[in-house]
Design a protein around this motif. Structure first.
Motif, PDB file in Angstrom:
ATOM      1  N   GLU D 448       0.812  -1.213   0.000  1.00 35.65           N
ATOM      2  CA  GLU D 448       0.000   0.000   0.000  1.00 35.65           C
ATOM      3  C   GLU D 448       0.849   1.268   0.000  1.00 35.65           C
ATOM      4  O   GLU D 448       0.417   2.310  -0.478  1.00 35.65           O
ATOM      5  N   ALA D 449       2.039   1.171   0.547  1.00 39.30           N
ATOM      6  CA  ALA D 449       2.927   2.333   0.601  1.00 39.30           C
ATOM      7  C   ALA D 449       3.669   2.534  -0.722  1.00 39.30           C
ATOM      8  O   ALA D 449       4.307   3.570  -0.931  1.00 39.30           O
ATOM      9  N   ALA D 450       3.595   1.552  -1.592  1.00 39.94           N
ATOM     10  CA  ALA D 450       4.342   1.626  -2.850  1.00 39.94           C
ATOM     11  C   ALA D 450       3.639   2.565  -3.824  1.00 39.94           C
ATOM     12  O   ALA D 450       2.435   2.788  -3.698  1.00 39.94           O
ATOM     13  N   PRO D 451       4.347   3.123  -4.797  1.00 41.62           N
ATOM     14  CA  PRO D 451       5.782   2.967  -4.998  1.00 41.62           C
ATOM     15  C   PRO D 451       6.578   3.993  -4.201  1.00 41.62           C
ATOM     16  O   PRO D 451       6.070   5.066  -3.872  1.00 41.62           O
ATOM     17  N   GLU D 452       7.801   3.653  -3.926  1.00 45.60           N
ATOM     18  CA  GLU D 452       8.657   4.536  -3.144  1.00 45.60           C
ATOM     19  C   GLU D 452       9.810   5.102  -3.954  1.00 45.60           C
ATOM     20  O   GLU D 452      10.435   6.066  -3.553  1.00 45.60           O
ATOM     21  N   ARG D 453      10.135   4.439  -5.059  1.00 44.22           N
ATOM     22  CA  ARG D 453      11.370   4.815  -5.776  1.00 44.22           C
ATOM     23  C   ARG D 453      11.086   5.473  -7.118  1.00 44.22           C
ATOM     24  O   ARG D 453      11.953   5.546  -7.989  1.00 44.22           O
ATOM     25  N   THR D 454       9.885   5.915  -7.326  1.00 46.86           N
ATOM     26  CA  THR D 454       9.488   6.479  -8.619  1.00 46.86           C
ATOM     27  C   THR D 454       9.499   8.008  -8.560  1.00 46.86           C
ATOM     28  O   THR D 454       9.611   8.583  -7.483  1.00 46.86           O
ATOM     29  N   THR D 455       9.370   8.625  -9.715  1.00 48.64           N
ATOM     30  CA  THR D 455       9.367  10.092  -9.775  1.00 48.64           C
ATOM     31  C   THR D 455       8.288  10.658  -8.862  1.00 48.64           C
ATOM     32  O   THR D 455       8.527  11.566  -8.087  1.00 48.64           O
ATOM     33  N   ALA D 456       7.098  10.136  -9.001  1.00 43.83           N
ATOM     34  CA  ALA D 456       6.013  10.519  -8.094  1.00 43.83           C
ATOM     35  C   ALA D 456       5.697   9.307  -7.238  1.00 43.83           C
ATOM     36  O   ALA D 456       5.807   8.168  -7.685  1.00 43.83           O
ATOM     37  N   ARG D 457       5.302   9.552  -5.997  1.00 43.00           N
ATOM     38  CA  ARG D 457       4.807   8.452  -5.146  1.00 43.00           C
ATOM     39  C   ARG D 457       3.357   8.176  -5.524  1.00 43.00           C
ATOM     40  O   ARG D 457       2.827   8.768  -6.463  1.00 43.00           O
ATOM     41  N   ARG D 458       2.702   7.277  -4.784  1.00 39.56           N
ATOM     42  CA  ARG D 458       1.336   6.887  -5.134  1.00 39.56           C
ATOM     43  C   ARG D 458       0.447   8.125  -5.313  1.00 39.56           C
ATOM     44  O   ARG D 458       0.409   8.998  -4.448  1.00 39.56           O
ATOM     45  N   ILE D 459      -0.226   8.161  -6.435  1.00 39.05           N
ATOM     46  CA  ILE D 459      -1.028   9.338  -6.773  1.00 39.05           C
ATOM     47  C   ILE D 459      -2.487   9.109  -6.417  1.00 39.05           C
ATOM     48  O   ILE D 459      -3.060   8.054  -6.706  1.00 39.05           O
ATOM     49  N   ASP D 460      -3.070  10.110  -5.811  1.00 34.79           N
ATOM     50  CA  ASP D 460      -4.452  10.030  -5.352  1.00 34.79           C
ATOM     51  C   ASP D 460      -5.400  10.201  -6.538  1.00 34.79           C
ATOM     52  O   ASP D 460      -5.596  11.298  -7.042  1.00 34.79           O
ATOM     53  N   GLN D 461      -5.997   9.103  -6.960  1.00 33.24           N
ATOM     54  CA  GLN D 461      -6.904   9.154  -8.118  1.00 33.24           C
ATOM     55  C   GLN D 461      -8.239   9.791  -7.744  1.00 33.24           C
ATOM     56  O   GLN D 461      -8.869  10.476  -8.547  1.00 33.24           O
ATOM     57  N   THR D 462      -8.673   9.531  -6.524  1.00 34.22           N
ATOM     58  CA  THR D 462     -10.001   9.993  -6.129  1.00 34.22           C
ATOM     59  C   THR D 462     -10.083  11.510  -6.116  1.00 34.22           C
ATOM     60  O   THR D 462     -11.023  12.098  -6.655  1.00 34.22           O
ATOM     61  N   SER D 463      -9.069  12.143  -5.553  1.00 35.17           N
ATOM     62  CA  SER D 463      -9.151  13.603  -5.473  1.00 35.17           C
ATOM     63  C   SER D 463      -9.019  14.220  -6.858  1.00 35.17           C
ATOM     64  O   SER D 463      -9.579  15.272  -7.139  1.00 35.17           O
ATOM     65  N   ALA D 464      -8.268  13.554  -7.749  1.00 35.07           N
ATOM     66  CA  ALA D 464      -8.154  14.057  -9.119  1.00 35.07           C
ATOM     67  C   ALA D 464      -9.532  14.105  -9.776  1.00 35.07           C
ATOM     68  O   ALA D 464      -9.866  15.050 -10.493  1.00 35.07           O
ATOM     69  N   ALA D 465     -10.341  13.095  -9.528  1.00 34.16           N
ATOM     70  CA  ALA D 465     -11.652  13.009 -10.166  1.00 34.16           C
ATOM     71  C   ALA D 465     -12.692  13.864  -9.428  1.00 34.16           C
ATOM     72  O   ALA D 465     -13.623  14.393 -10.030  1.00 34.16           O
ATOM     73  N   ARG D 466     -12.507  13.988  -8.130  1.00 31.38           N
ATOM     74  CA  ARG D 466     -13.487  14.725  -7.352  1.00 31.38           C
ATOM     75  C   ARG D 466     -13.358  16.238  -7.591  1.00 31.38           C
ATOM     76  O   ARG D 466     -14.339  16.952  -7.615  1.00 31.38           O
ATOM     77  N   ASN D 467     -12.140  16.679  -7.770  1.00 21.67           N
ATOM     78  CA  ASN D 467     -11.886  18.100  -7.997  1.00 21.67           C
ATOM     79  C   ASN D 467     -11.090  18.236  -9.281  1.00 21.67           C
ATOM     80  O   ASN D 467      -9.888  18.458  -9.264  1.00 21.67           O
ATOM     81  N   PRO D 468     -11.768  18.074 -10.400  1.00 18.98           N
ATOM     82  CA  PRO D 468     -11.011  17.978 -11.663  1.00 18.98           C
ATOM     83  C   PRO D 468     -10.378  19.317 -12.034  1.00 18.98           C
ATOM     84  O   PRO D 468     -11.076  20.324 -12.145  1.00 18.98           O
ATOM     85  N   ARG D 469      -9.087  19.326 -12.175  1.00 24.15           N
ATOM     86  CA  ARG D 469      -8.361  20.502 -12.664  1.00 24.15           C
ATOM     87  C   ARG D 469      -7.606  20.043 -13.892  1.00 24.15           C
ATOM     88  O   ARG D 469      -6.628  19.307 -13.791  1.00 24.15           O
ATOM     89  N   LEU D 470      -8.094  20.423 -15.048  1.00 22.46           N
ATOM     90  CA  LEU D 470      -7.657  19.810 -16.296  1.00 22.46           C
ATOM     91  C   LEU D 470      -6.828  20.752 -17.158  1.00 22.46           C
ATOM     92  O   LEU D 470      -6.598  20.463 -18.345  1.00 22.46           O
ATOM     93  N   SER D 471      -6.413  21.863 -16.614  1.00 22.20           N
ATOM     94  CA  SER D 471      -5.620  22.812 -17.383  1.00 22.20           C
ATOM     95  C   SER D 471      -4.858  23.702 -16.413  1.00 22.20           C
ATOM     96  O   SER D 471      -5.217  23.785 -15.233  1.00 22.20           O
ATOM     97  N   TRP D 472      -3.831  24.372 -16.933  1.00 19.22           N
ATOM     98  CA  TRP D 472      -3.115  25.266 -16.029  1.00 19.22           C
ATOM     99  C   TRP D 472      -3.998  26.449 -15.629  1.00 19.22           C
ATOM    100  O   TRP D 472      -3.800  27.010 -14.557  1.00 19.22           O
ATOM    101  N   GLN D 473      -4.960  26.769 -16.489  1.00 21.37           N
ATOM    102  CA  GLN D 473      -5.895  27.825 -16.131  1.00 21.37           C
ATOM    103  C   GLN D 473      -6.697  27.412 -14.909  1.00 21.37           C
ATOM    104  O   GLN D 473      -6.899  28.213 -13.991  1.00 21.37           O
TER     105      GLN D 473
END
Lengths: 479, 445, 445, 479
Positions: D448-473
């Protein structure tokens, strides 16, 4: 992270000869008798996907100019425009050097036009493109000077004067040419000491080699007087083009009284350094020295072709020193040089120097290290003071930037010789300054332990030299 | 296209705003104030070089080079155009390789150092000698460096450097320049039917000889048959035996270490580069006896602070940036990226591919010689030797006329004598060789 | 060249030794034993496709494509060939971009996700709409997806989709296929002198209309002048207003959000791709109102376990691999790498470069029309409108004969009527336009 | 490590219009009246060196096939031969789609020959190259089936049957075509349940879509019987080509009784996936369906040209469904497909499948996870058992390899759908197996703590979908 050697992935022995298959090796019939062939060849035999991954991984363990700032003083690392790779890769650029003149008019025209460009930029009358690197250019300059003196019955001249702060190649090239090297101290302000020069000059002086701006970034203001002094004793004045990126459109070696110069095309005209080369070191000379240049050069014939196009031909300068390369030098590099100059033109070249000088001055203003000498142009030499300059460099790696050249020139203690070039933006210079200043605040232990965030940690240079293992074979013997 | 940037270099990123802020920071009114150049030598002219867009510049170069005629090149004599596998370009063009500097900071250059280390290892296997450097400019300059190495390490008072009389003039001249600053003098020894005239060589060798140079294959494409004997002659005279060859030839022919070679030089870019108008890669390998006298860059193995294997440039005290006028050579910038290309090309071929290419260099050259010999008015090969890649053919008509006629038909060959042309098969597909034979037949008839 | 490898795929690395060991490990005699295929349907024939070396394959493709004639293409009508800066190729060809899969594992795909996020942002700025997806295949399929989106989100019982009568037949046909599985029917509305016949459109609009589609510039190169009015018409009918355009046109022309567009579609690969025989990049932007009904991939921002900003594909529950037959589209593989190229190309140009290109599309087209109009026997432009990139010219002679004659002189133009040709300036250097005018003059005379 | 957005490096507003220069923005004269133009355009304005570094850095944060193994089941990620990029980049490949037939004979010839190659490989009579991706190919197949039934007065057929383990696109493509999707359960052995099929088939059946081998890697042994059953009710049999790399030279869809199929060229013919596309999804059909294919197709004329070369022309199939792409599909991808097939030939293609199947079987043998179904071909589906398959995947990232496809097909609990393809060496498979097995031994917390050695650690998918920010604007608004 660690990438095995190719030989650690596979070693396959291929037996030469007629069917005698050793243990595990391959064998095929040989078209030659045994006594003309080796027994076997043992090398890695890997597939294309495996090789793609190997070299892709290796590339990821390299910091290049596209990774970030690369402020190596005197080494002038700048952005290499991608389109120059495209033109060098044109199929029409790939011709054999022994082709007839008539069938390679394109190649000859490009060489001719590049000779012409460089002549104008340096204020020189004649240019050879043959030297395959800057040091080779220096050597050509030395050989041309020798031939000139010899031709004038002055073969006795056996000394070349080189400022102590000059690039190491100046000394080595003069020595390779058979000259005694006379080292010239700097004055208190970091420039040529005119009295010392006076003392060094004599009827034995073949040439004085100078970089201008010098390695401290300082313009040799007395250059006109220096030229007169050298010429007065019958010597020649050689311009080391390493720092030419500081002067484009502002001053030309030919106008300053230099008789012969080389151009470092990767430093001034943005050809890629390729991790050590290939470069090109064209040499320009004043009219008097033109007959001694290497052969062949390229010229335009008086008459055009039937289609009205100019016709180019190779020719041998009257008193040529001969060849310094088996063919005509590093052609692909020359194509990129031509493309770069043709892209920038007068205005772009002048702006490159202006921006390079502005960048160096701006960066210098932002960093906490002391800079003893000035006013400088495209580069400056800061002093790490109580810190070890080499350690400072290692620690800068941890901040994600390439460090400056260190510990040289020795006139500045613990030198940090810094040249951002024109390609860095203000933002990048600010980031770079932040890296300098962060390191400036750190203690010796931290510096000695650096780098910590790089692919490899600090590498032991001494053991590498004490127990040289220079091949995978040596490594295998060793273990 | 950077509208908010000043015009000028397209590769300088400064906005007008940046420039103003920076000038303020350095307390200057204009950039010109930063130039400390006396008025009397200040350049106020123009280069008269037009600036161009990227597209226009590409069109210019394409149009200039477009004047080169398209020819099937049956050319060799020391420079060869093998097919370069696509992988070589794609990998070597990765910008980390292309745009990095010499590896003075090995901690962030491990990838290039490893690639060069592997290149050195390739040459060690090919030559059987213990040490190879990262590169000299080309075959001719490598030969020059070999002579200065001989001069440094040989104890004799001698000064004679012997080269074959058929050596390419360009190599001889380059060598002469390299030894101009020494006491060495370059002399020629006789050649017999393409190869070394061993008796003639023996006659000229004396204690004054510092170095004997021979090549295999020779400039005329013949395979040298008495390399061991030449090595013995050199050893007896306490002279260096320097052998010229290339990686493909070395994949099949006698191993230099086995014939007593002290140094191997040559053009390694037969792998890795297209013909490139003579651009090369100087191969330089020698015995570990001369380790501290070798010219050029060397990559060695060491350990980092965590005891992991790591690569680094080593023995730099030989080099100009440290030892200045007492350096083993003035070389600084070398051909590192070409060495990378050569190493990748060799790796793509593998040992079987390299041996295969070498064998085909023999069989295809000898097959073509046979076919050419069948043409009435042509005798080939003129040398009663084994051939590699190329051979000399005698033509009854003037050779230059034959070459001109062939040129009109799209084929480039060497003219090497009044009635001698030289023909090389490297890089030429079989179907083109067929067409060449037909063309030659037509020209001769 | 892998001598120790079995022959077969050059990209399968197995040595004979490996193969033996592997077969042993899986307890099989031969690889064929691993195929569980009934005998009666086992294929025992041959494809009769020859294997070739890499070099031969390159030669084959070069020779086949070499049959294409070299032409100066004055062609447009929805597909354009801008000069592609070298940087675009060099960066997009980096194998990490080229050879990676869809970013289902975002932790090791941050770079591509960020590039796509930036691409989405570029479209948001260009359109003024809040949402842009990562790509649809091309302009035509994007139009098809817009219609199915309209069908999903509009509450009306309507089924009419209105498109201009001058719409490219290919787009109309693609749209028809996309709506074939719905109740929608595609109908045409009239065009007046190249642009929308607003009165005619108004007449045909009723409550059954679900979507109105218009383009600017139009297929005939005219700039639509009444976009706001069309938007109002659509809004009044509670219909989608779908606008077709492209990134360069959008750099200068009215912002879609300002004229009431609900969806913007078009070919974004006018930046990033050479002409490529019609390969494209479907631009798709819409209002945030339809966020959960958008077709295609979306990249969003999130945080990783250390609270650092991170990018990820998001709202995947819209997609086929999760929602299957209830997905918002069947699209899976899209044009991500082309979107990358477009984003890089746009970044190289910058806003000033994009605006500059757009302005030149107007001035160069109108200048050329004027010059062409000066030729006796030619009237240009035929439409009394402002033009972008291209225009239609009337020729007294049969248009197809004029086009054929121009083709012989090396120029390709469109034939769009018995006496109408269409000419586009995009990608054609000024010097070539001069030559074209001369050629046309010669042909007409 | 973190790379700012382009917009965080610079945002420059360019005003359109005639000289009204806002605050800090640029302005230039507009050739158009105000009411036809936007007010301004605000985007990053950066130099070439800055952009080179930006995208180089982004590329370094991506795992590609040249980074290491990529065993994504059903997604078939294999090595993309570099030379195919070279041929696609030939200037002669860049022609406008509206060029006259006579002037693009090269393009038409290549298309014709590729149609021919694909027909032979699939055992199909006619091929269209227009669909720009596999799913587009499926849609074409569905549309062709619909048109065929319609033409035969059987427009009432409104059902497409799809096995529950099929690729999601099958369902979506059928739905896009207006069909009701009838989901078909698997039998105990993981194959089509013939009884269920019997029950599902009716006079309303338009088609059955099948992948063979199916997504478990199992060959549908009853395919001949299945074909007969489908044909007996008047339905068509559709072949999803996603798994064709398992069968090259061993079996052909046409010979198995399939009427229509698509080819996934990136899966079978090694075109690069490009981080999501472009692909190409050519569709092959039996003679009966050829009249319904999209227009245009390419054929050879009876008579050759004056120079004796064959002449190619476009033609419209008699009952064509029309277009599914604005022009002729993803041309550059088709060029690479052609080059790949021409390079490998019969022997290479057959070996690709053999090696792919051997690799899958060998890898399966090395890993500790249970594999419930077999015998499989090019891929297998292991079960993570008590572990969460998605967590297993995240943890595998820490071992430097790409994980398999997870949680699908659902018939295997916590599925690890694994397809190494033919390009992996035994050594790499052993490394990959080691990664599987290391993870198999780890506890849930670690996973559950993985990945640890990658550029980004585990990314939160739920918050991405709940608060969609799809552009730099959106990001700027948000902060």
């Amino acid at each position: 992270e660690y990438e095995p050697l190719l030989s650690e992935k596979d070693l396959t022995r291929v037996d030469i000869g007629d069917g005698d298959n050793g243990d595990g090796g391959e064998s095929t019939d040989s078209p030659l008798p045994d006594d003309l062939t080796r027994d076997s060849l043992e090398l890695p035999e890997l597939s294309e996907p495996e090789l793609a991954r190997h070299y892709t991984r290796l590339s990821q363990m390299i910091y290049g100019i596209d990774s970030g700032p690369y402020p190596l003083g005197s080494c002038t690392m700048k952005y290499n425009p991608k389109f120059t790779e495209d033109v060098a890769a044109l199929p029409s650029a790939a011709v054999h050097p022994d082709r007839s003149e008539a069938s390679v008019q394109g190649t000859l025209e490009l060489l001719y036009r590049l000779q012409d460009y460089l002549g104008r930029i340096g204020g020189m009358d004649a240019v050879t493109l043959q030297p395959p690197a800057g040091a080779a250019g220096e050597f050509v300059g030395i050989r041309v000077a020798a031939a000139y003196h010899e031709h004038n019955g002055e073969g006795h001249r056996n000394e070349v004067i080189v400022p102590e702060s000059a690039h190491g190649t100046n000394f080595a090239s003069a020595a390779l040419g058979g000259y005694d090297v006379v080292s010239l101290p700097s004055d208190d302000e970091g420039r040529v000491d005119l009295e010392a020069l006076e003392a060094a000059l004599s009827e034995n002086t073949a040439a004085l080699m100078l970089t201008n701006p010098n390695t401290l970034g300082l313009f040799e203001r007395d250059i006109a007087e220096i030229a007169e002094m050298v010429h007065d004793v019958g010597g020649l004045l050689y311009y080391d083009g390493a720092n030419l990126n500081a002067l484009l459109g502002r001053a030309r070696p030919g106008d300053m009284g230099f008789d012969v110069m080389h151009y470092n095309v990767h430093k001034t005209f943005a050809t890629p350094h390729g991790g050590g080369g290939p470069g090109a070191g064209p040499v320009g000379v004043v009219d008097e020295l033109a007959p001694f240049l290497p052969s062949p050069r390229v010229r335009k014939r008086d008459a055009n072709s039937k289609t009205g196009k100019p016709v180019y031909e190779r020719f041998e300068p009257e008193h040529t020193i001969g060849k310094v390369h088996g063919f005509d030098g590093n052609w692909l590099v020359l194509v990129k040089t031509f493309a770069y100059i043709a892209r920038l033109g007068d205005e772009g070249l002048a702006d490159a120097s202006a921006s390079a000088v502005l960048n160096a001055n701006y960066l210098a203003e932002q960093i906490d290290y002391e800079i003893p000498y000035g006013p400088f142009h495209h580069e400056f030499v800061a002093s790490a003071g109580e810190q070890d300059a080499a350690d400072v460099a290692k620690r800068m790696l941890d901040y994600g930037v390439h460090p400056p050249t260190t510990k040289w020139p020795e006139i500045v203690p613990e030198a940090l010789m810094t040249e951002p070039t024109e390609i860095e933006s203000k933002d990048t210079l600010d980031r770079l300054a932040a890296a300098f200043n962060a390191v400036a605040d750190e203690d010796a232990d931290t510096l000695e332990a650096a780098p910590e965030r790089t692919t490899a940690r600090r590498i032991d240079q001494t053991s590498a030299a004490r127990n040289p293992r220079l091949s995978w074979q040596a490594l295998a013997d060793d273990s | 296209m950077h509208g908010s940037h000043t015009s000028g270099s397209p590769y300088a990123p400064h906005t007008a705003e940046d420039r103003t802020a920076m000038l303020e920071a350095v307390d200057a009114e204009t950039v010109e104030d930063l130039f400390d150049i006396p008025d009397d030598i200040r350049f106020d002219g123009q280069f008269d070089i037009d600036a161009r867009t990227e597209r226009e510049t590409r069109r210019l170069v394409r149009s200039v080079l477009g004047r080169n005629d398209d020819r099937t090149e049956l050319l060799g004599r020391g420079h060869y155009g093998y097919y370069i596998p696509s992988l070589v370009d794609h990998l070597a063009d990765r910008s980390e390789f292309l745009t990095s500097y010499t590896q003075y900071q090995p901690e962030i250059s491990q990838g290039f150092l490893q690639a060069l280390f592997e290149y050195q290892s390739l040459l060690v296997e090919l030559t059987g000698l213990e040490i190879a450097n990262c590169s000299i400019y080309d075959a001719a300059t490598a030969l020059g460096e070999a002579a200065t190495l001989a001069d440094r390490v040989r104890d004799t008072t001698g000064h004679r450097v012997l080269v074959p009389e058929l050596l390419r003039e360009e190599r001889k001249s380059t060598l002469a320049n390299y030894v101009a600053g020494t006491d060495l003098a370059v002399e020629e020894y006789p050649v017999d039917d393409g190869n070394v005239d061993l008796a003639g060589l023996e006659e000229t060798v004396d204690e004054e000889v510092v170095m004997i140079y021979a090549e295999t294959p020779t400039v005329r494409g013949t395979i040298e048959e008495r390399l061991g004997a030449i090595g013995d002659l050199a050893a007896d005279a306490d002279a260096f035996f320097v052998l010229g060859s290339d990686p493909i030839a070395l994949s099949l022919l006698e191993r230099p270490a086995d014939v007593g070679a002290d140094v191997v030089v040559g053009d390694a870019s037969v792998l890795g580069l297209p013909t490139s108008y003579g651009m090369g890669l100087g191969l330089f390998a020698t015995s570990e006896d001369y380790l501290r006298q070798v010219p050029g860059r060397l990559v060695g193995v060491s350990e980092d602070a965590t005891d992991r294997r790591a690569f680094t440039l080593t023995l730099q005290t030989r080099e100009q940036h440290i030892r200045r006028e007492r350096a083993t050579s003035n070389i600084c910038t070398n051909q590192a990226w070409v060495a990378l290309r050569t190493a990748i090309h060799a790796a793509v071929l593998g040992p079987s591919g390299m041996v295969e290419l070498a064998k085909r260099a023999v069989t295809r050259a000898e097959d073509l010689a046979e076919r050419v010999d069948d043409i009435v008015g042509v005798q080939a090969p003129v040398h009663d030797r084994r051939h590699f890649r190329e051979f000399v053919a005698r033509v009854d008509q003037p050779a230059s006329a034959v070459a001109d006629d062939l040129e009109q038909l799209g084929f480039a060959v060497h003219v090497v004598g009044n009635h001698e042309i030289q023909v090389c098969v490297t890089g030429v597909p079989d179907v083109q060789l067929d067409r060449f034979v037909a063309a030659l037949e037509g020209v001769i008839r």
